[in-house]
Design a protein around this motif. Structure first.
Motif, PDB file in Angstrom:
ATOM      1  N   ARG A 172       0.755  -1.122   0.032  1.00 46.50           N
ATOM      2  CA  ARG A 172       0.116  -0.082   0.084  1.00 46.50           C
ATOM      3  C   ARG A 172       0.814   1.356  -0.059  1.00 46.50           C
ATOM      4  NH1 ARG A 172      -3.574  -2.956   3.067  1.00 46.50           N
ATOM      5  NH2 ARG A 172      -2.694  -2.451   4.975  1.00 46.50           N
ATOM      6  N   THR A 173       1.999   1.213   0.546  1.00 45.19           N
ATOM      7  CA  THR A 173       2.838   2.490   0.510  1.00 45.19           C
ATOM      8  C   THR A 173       3.532   2.594  -0.867  1.00 45.19           C
ATOM      9  OG1 THR A 173       4.851   1.174   1.281  1.00 45.19           O
ATOM     10  CG2 THR A 173       3.208   2.212   2.942  1.00 45.19           C
ATOM     11  N   VAL A 174       3.743   1.680  -1.655  1.00 45.59           N
ATOM     12  CA  VAL A 174       4.699   1.894  -2.957  1.00 45.59           C
ATOM     13  C   VAL A 174       3.565   1.813  -4.054  1.00 45.59           C
ATOM     14  CG1 VAL A 174       6.568   1.069  -2.177  1.00 45.59           C
ATOM     15  CG2 VAL A 174       5.294  -0.691  -3.246  1.00 45.59           C
ATOM     16  N   SER A 175       2.146   1.340  -3.794  1.00 44.47           N
ATOM     17  CA  SER A 175       1.563   1.041  -5.013  1.00 44.47           C
ATOM     18  C   SER A 175       0.043   1.092  -4.696  1.00 44.47           C
ATOM     19  CB  SER A 175       1.874   0.011  -5.858  1.00 44.47           C
ATOM     20  OG  SER A 175       0.869  -0.639  -6.777  1.00 44.47           O
TER      21      SER A 175
ATOM     22  N   GLY B  49      -0.756   2.291  23.449  1.00 47.04           N
ATOM     23  CA  GLY B  49      -1.838   3.077  23.231  1.00 47.04           C
ATOM     24  C   GLY B  49      -1.863   4.313  23.086  1.00 47.04           C
ATOM     25  N   ALA B  50      -0.743   4.973  22.786  1.00 49.82           N
ATOM     26  CA  ALA B  50      -0.441   6.623  22.774  1.00 49.82           C
ATOM     27  C   ALA B  50      -0.689   7.019  21.547  1.00 49.82           C
ATOM     28  CB  ALA B  50       0.869   6.881  23.286  1.00 49.82           C
ATOM     29  N   GLY B  51      -1.092   6.034  20.427  1.00 52.09           N
ATOM     30  CA  GLY B  51      -1.177   6.430  19.157  1.00 52.09           C
ATOM     31  C   GLY B  51       0.119   6.631  18.380  1.00 52.09           C
ATOM     32  N   LYS B  52       0.951   6.142  18.843  1.00 49.73           N
ATOM     33  CA  LYS B  52       2.105   6.302  17.902  1.00 49.73           C
ATOM     34  C   LYS B  52       2.210   5.462  16.731  1.00 49.73           C
ATOM     35  CE  LYS B  52       4.638   3.916  20.997  1.00 49.73           C
ATOM     36  NZ  LYS B  52       3.552   3.608  21.963  1.00 49.73           N
ATOM     37  N   SER B  53       1.487   4.212  16.550  1.00 49.29           N
ATOM     38  CA  SER B  53       1.390   3.367  15.206  1.00 49.29           C
ATOM     39  C   SER B  53       0.160   4.101  14.439  1.00 49.29           C
ATOM     40  CB  SER B  53       0.944   2.123  15.548  1.00 49.29           C
ATOM     41  OG  SER B  53       1.986   1.299  16.110  1.00 49.29           O
ATOM     42  N   THR B  54      -0.669   4.706  15.517  1.00 49.23           N
ATOM     43  CA  THR B  54      -1.639   5.375  14.414  1.00 49.23           C
ATOM     44  C   THR B  54      -0.994   6.464  13.749  1.00 49.23           C
ATOM     45  OG1 THR B  54      -3.370   4.867  16.090  1.00 49.23           O
ATOM     46  CG2 THR B  54      -3.969   6.541  14.948  1.00 49.23           C
ATOM     47  N   LEU B  55      -0.277   7.493  14.476  1.00 51.24           N
ATOM     48  CA  LEU B  55       0.302   8.431  13.709  1.00 51.24           C
ATOM     49  C   LEU B  55       1.230   7.949  12.497  1.00 51.24           C
ATOM     50  CD1 LEU B  55       1.283  11.579  13.535  1.00 51.24           C
ATOM     51  CD2 LEU B  55       3.029  10.924  15.280  1.00 51.24           C
ATOM     52  N   ILE B  56       1.900   7.006  12.705  1.00 52.99           N
ATOM     53  CA  ILE B  56       2.588   6.493  11.349  1.00 52.99           C
ATOM     54  C   ILE B  56       1.589   6.099  10.390  1.00 52.99           C
ATOM     55  CG2 ILE B  56       4.269   4.614  10.552  1.00 52.99           C
ATOM     56  CD1 ILE B  56       5.827   6.271  12.378  1.00 52.99           C
ATOM     57  N   LYS B  57       0.627   5.354  10.815  1.00 50.96           N
ATOM     58  CA  LYS B  57      -0.619   4.921   9.784  1.00 50.96           C
ATOM     59  C   LYS B  57      -0.978   6.477   8.836  1.00 50.96           C
ATOM     60  CE  LYS B  57      -2.156   0.604  11.156  1.00 50.96           C
ATOM     61  NZ  LYS B  57      -2.263   0.370  12.622  1.00 50.96           N
ATOM     62  N   GLY B  58      -1.254   7.365   9.783  1.00 52.87           N
ATOM     63  CA  GLY B  58      -1.746   8.497   9.368  1.00 52.87           C
ATOM     64  C   GLY B  58      -0.772   9.146   8.227  1.00 52.87           C
ATOM     65  N   LEU B  59       0.880   9.273   8.732  1.00 55.10           N
ATOM     66  CA  LEU B  59       1.766   9.759   7.683  1.00 55.10           C
ATOM     67  C   LEU B  59       1.802   8.901   6.403  1.00 55.10           C
ATOM     68  CD1 LEU B  59       4.549  10.220  10.329  1.00 55.10           C
ATOM     69  CD2 LEU B  59       3.003  12.028   9.153  1.00 55.10           C
ATOM     70  N   ILE B  60       1.589   7.622   6.358  1.00 51.81           N
ATOM     71  CA  ILE B  60       1.670   6.886   5.108  1.00 51.81           C
ATOM     72  C   ILE B  60       0.477   6.948   4.531  1.00 51.81           C
ATOM     73  CG2 ILE B  60       3.648   5.075   6.125  1.00 51.81           C
ATOM     74  CD1 ILE B  60       1.169   2.934   6.280  1.00 51.81           C
ATOM     75  N   GLY B  61      -0.758   7.604   5.051  1.00 46.20           N
ATOM     76  CA  GLY B  61      -1.988   7.488   4.302  1.00 46.20           C
ATOM     77  C   GLY B  61      -2.701   6.988   4.300  1.00 46.20           C
ATOM     78  N   GLU B  62      -2.661   5.779   5.132  1.00 49.87           N
ATOM     79  CA  GLU B  62      -3.368   4.511   5.346  1.00 49.87           C
ATOM     80  C   GLU B  62      -4.394   5.049   6.224  1.00 49.87           C
ATOM     81  OE1 GLU B  62      -1.314   0.919   6.031  1.00 49.87           O
ATOM     82  OE2 GLU B  62      -3.190   0.085   7.251  1.00 49.87           O
ATOM     83  N   GLN B  81       4.506  14.666  -2.067  1.00 45.43           N
ATOM     84  CA  GLN B  81       5.640  15.385  -2.801  1.00 45.43           C
ATOM     85  C   GLN B  81       6.895  14.235  -2.796  1.00 45.43           C
ATOM     86  OE1 GLN B  81       6.741  19.136  -0.831  1.00 45.43           O
ATOM     87  NE2 GLN B  81       4.620  19.901  -0.954  1.00 45.43           N
ATOM     88  N   VAL B  82       7.179  13.780  -1.994  1.00 42.56           N
ATOM     89  CA  VAL B  82       8.269  12.872  -1.950  1.00 42.56           C
ATOM     90  C   VAL B  82       8.008  11.221  -1.769  1.00 42.56           C
ATOM     91  CG1 VAL B  82       9.624  14.531  -0.939  1.00 42.56           C
ATOM     92  CG2 VAL B  82       8.757  12.908   0.513  1.00 42.56           C
ATOM     93  N   ARG B  83       8.688  10.394  -1.858  1.00 43.42           N
ATOM     94  CA  ARG B  83       8.188   8.938  -1.760  1.00 43.42           C
ATOM     95  C   ARG B  83       8.641   8.543  -0.455  1.00 43.42           C
ATOM     96  NH1 ARG B  83      11.604   5.353  -3.967  1.00 43.42           N
ATOM     97  NH2 ARG B  83      13.115   6.822  -4.466  1.00 43.42           N
ATOM     98  N   LEU B  84       8.222   7.651   0.283  1.00 43.37           N
ATOM     99  CA  LEU B  84       8.341   7.321   1.562  1.00 43.37           C
ATOM    100  C   LEU B  84       8.768   5.672   1.712  1.00 43.37           C
ATOM    101  CD1 LEU B  84       5.876   5.888   3.042  1.00 43.37           C
ATOM    102  CD2 LEU B  84       5.066   8.028   2.998  1.00 43.37           C
ATOM    103  N   ALA B  85       9.587   5.568   2.526  1.00 40.68           N
ATOM    104  CA  ALA B  85       9.748   3.955   2.959  1.00 40.68           C
ATOM    105  C   ALA B  85       9.308   3.798   4.143  1.00 40.68           C
ATOM    106  CB  ALA B  85      11.266   3.447   2.701  1.00 40.68           C
TER     107      ALA B  85
END
Lengths: 288, 297
Positions: A172-175, B49-62, B81-85
């Motif tokens: 999902r992150t790449v495609s 439960g602090a929302g750390k993984s949730t924040l990451i999910k938000g950042l990757i757009g999930e 604007q940029v690719r993320l890994a």
């Protein structure tokens, strides 16, 4: 001995046609079966194969034994049940397996009812167990056509399909190809089940997908090898079943599946990867 | 193999603007604002439960924001604007798949090879180099199911290296990993940092964070502290973060933002003192509240 192997196919066109049909079904079903198994969806395939029955049955009730109408009916019914089960799983509290199980049980009962009202018991047996020895040219073309579509489409969808099962979060992150690839896969699945339906009937069609794939698991550690081996197993089982049915005068569909069952049993016991023998062999271990 | 991140235009920051993320309308990340500068090495710390993984999910757009927005480098999926890994928590990967370490790591080349692109000799070399970087040389043919936890994590880091992305997000990369592996992988992270990539890592090991991460975000649904690590990880801040409860309150009133942009909450509490929305559910042991605590692993 060799005569018993070749004579039926040399002598009878219907045996040659059955063999050609099985060849197409085997190698088109193998990759689908392997993906189904890896995604833990083997039973979903079973459910879908029953779900196509009311579609074919209604087509039969209206148009008689018409290949194209029954194929279209089966495809539409399978697709509709697949979508309905997916939508219900997302909008109600039921999970997808539960909705699919409910739908396919209802479909099976409905299909049997419709066929019985319109036709004879012989027709009903044809619906449930197929008639691989009665494949006419049109049916064979249909089966071969579906197999070709399947193999070409899978070549296009292979990477996202495998990645979507292996590591969906990464894909999902790449495609954004994961979801369309999954729906493409489900459409191919319904197509192959309809093709299998003509040869093996609604009860056994999925066996040709699932059994070879599950058996191949005991023979390969690598995905591509697993797909190839599944195809070879499916074709060998089909060939053995045809010969068994010819020489022993037993019903062909069940003979095919039982032949696959024997290969499965032998592989569970003696296969090189993860079989009973391989896991319990107290062999010497290496130093590192 | 690894270009510098600035080649990819990582010059813009990741800007969180009053961001609220959550599940089923319950906030797991509440009114978070701040900037992640390009090239930052940021640790995200907080209790379960602090929302750390949730924040990451938000950042990757999930996960779509319930309120506020993410702008800059990682603005919404279509406008990124940029690719993320991204290295997910390990339980997202199905290790029963019959694929090799090579296959797993080569997934990092997706954006260069796409659906059909053939793998050439240079790709094989790139995979080998990435494996060498994480100390897994010679593991190409091993089935992924036979890797240990540490080896799998090394392989996932190799995959990130191949992605060559200016922004790298790591979700609890060192849970259940031994010290030697952590040391090796911290060296890899240090390399990414020197190459100018932005690295955001969710971590629990505070000593590790103090030792290696210049910036820290301490959160417990909302920000407790965000800035230089030494100023954020104070005993007072950590005590405040632990006071948070995990449960959602099914009957919590809706959090309202007035049209002027100020907060007009229907329940009376001050917003800056570690309030929680879950005390009612926690007190009654509400099963519905508890069950919702970890909607996604």
């Amino acid at each position: 001995m060799l005569d018993g192997l070749f004579a039926p196919f040399v002598e009878f066109a219907f045996m040659r046609r059955a063999l050609a049909g099985i060849l197409a079904l085997a190698f088109s079903g193998a990759p689908l079966g392997v993906l189904l198994m890896l995604r833990r969806m083997s039973l979903t395939g079973d459910g879908l194969s029953h779900a196509i029955l009311p579609g074919t049955a209604i087509a039969y009730a209206v148009f008689g034994l018409s290949l194209w109408h029954m194929t279209l009916g089966g495809f539409l019914a399978g697709g509709a049940i697949m979508l309905l089960a997916g939508v219900m799983a997302r909008t109600t509290m039921l999970k997808e397996d539960a909705t699919l199980a409910s739908f396919y049980l209802i479909s099976l009962a409905l299909g049997v009812m419709i066929v019985s009202l319109r036709g004879s018991n012989v027709d009903l047996m044809h619906f449930l167990f197929g008639s691989v020895l009665a494949l006419d040219d049109a049916t064979l073309l249909l089966v071969a056509g579906i197999a070709s579509i399947t193999l070409v489409s899978l070549a296009l969808l292979w990477r996202p399909l495998v990645l979507d099962g292996l590591d969906p979060g990464f894909l999902r992150t790449v495609s954004r190809t994961g979801t369309p690839a999954y729906f493409g896969f489900m459409i191919l699945l319904v197509l192959n089940l309809v093709a299998g339906f003509h040869a093996l009937g609604t009860l056994l069609a999925v066996g040709f997908l699932v059994l070879p794939a599950v058996t191949a698991r005991f023979w390969a550690r690598d995905l591509s090898a697993m797909v190839l081996i599944a195809g070879i197993i499916a074709f060998s089982g089909g060939l053995a079943g045809l010969l068994l049915s010819y020489h022993a005068s037993v019903p062909t569909g069940p003979a095919l599946i039982l032949a696959l069952g024997l290969i499965f049993a032998a592989s569970v016991l003696f296969g090189p990867v993860g079989s009973v023998l391989a896991t319990h062999r107290a062999g010497r271990h290496r130093t590192g | 193999m690894l270009g510098t991140a600035t080649d990819h235009g990582a010059a813009s920051a990741i800007i969180l603007d009053d961001l609220t993320l959550g599940y089923d309308r319950h906030p797991a990340v509440h009114h978070l604002s701040g900037r992640i500068e390009p090239g930052a090495l940021l640790a995200v710390v907080g209790p379960n439960g602090a929302g750390k993984s949730t924040l990451i999910k938000g950042l990757i757009g999930e996960l779509k924001p319930l309120g506020g927005r993410i702008s800059g480098a990682l603005a919404g999926p279509g406008r990124r604007q940029v690719r993320l890994a991204y290295v997910p928590q390990k339980d997202g990967i199905d290790l029963t798949y019959p694929v090799s370490v090579f296959d797993l790591v080569a997934m990092g080349l997706w954006e260069r090879r796409g659906l059909f692109g053939a793998f050439g000799r240079s790709d094989t070399r790139a995979v080998a180099q990435a494996l060498a970087l994480v100390g897994l040389s010679g593991f190409e043919r091993r089935p992924v199911g036979t890797l240990s936890g540490g080896q799998l994590q090394r392989a996932l880091f190799a995959r990130v290296s191949l992605q060559d992305a200016p922004v790298i997000l790591l979700d609890e990369p060192f849970s259940a990993i031994d010290n030697a592996t952590v040391d090796d992988l911290m060296t890899v992270i240090g390399g990414w940092h020197r190459e100018g990539r932005t690295v955001v890592a969710v971590l629990h090991d505070l000593a590790l964070v103090r030792g290696h991460f210049p910036q820290t975000l301490l959160m417990a649904r909302q920000v407790i502290g965000w800035g230089p690590t030494a100023q954020v990880l104070t005993p007072e801040n950590l005590a405040r973060s632990r006071a948070m409860t995990e449960a959602f309150d099914e009957t919590a009133p809706f959090c309202e933002v007035s049209p002027e942009g100020g907060h007009a909450h229907t329940h009376d509490h001050a917003h800056d003192n570690g309030h929680d929305h879950g005390d009612a559910a926690a007190a009654t042991g509400s099963p519905a509240g508890q069950a919702k605590t970890h909607p996604h692993a």
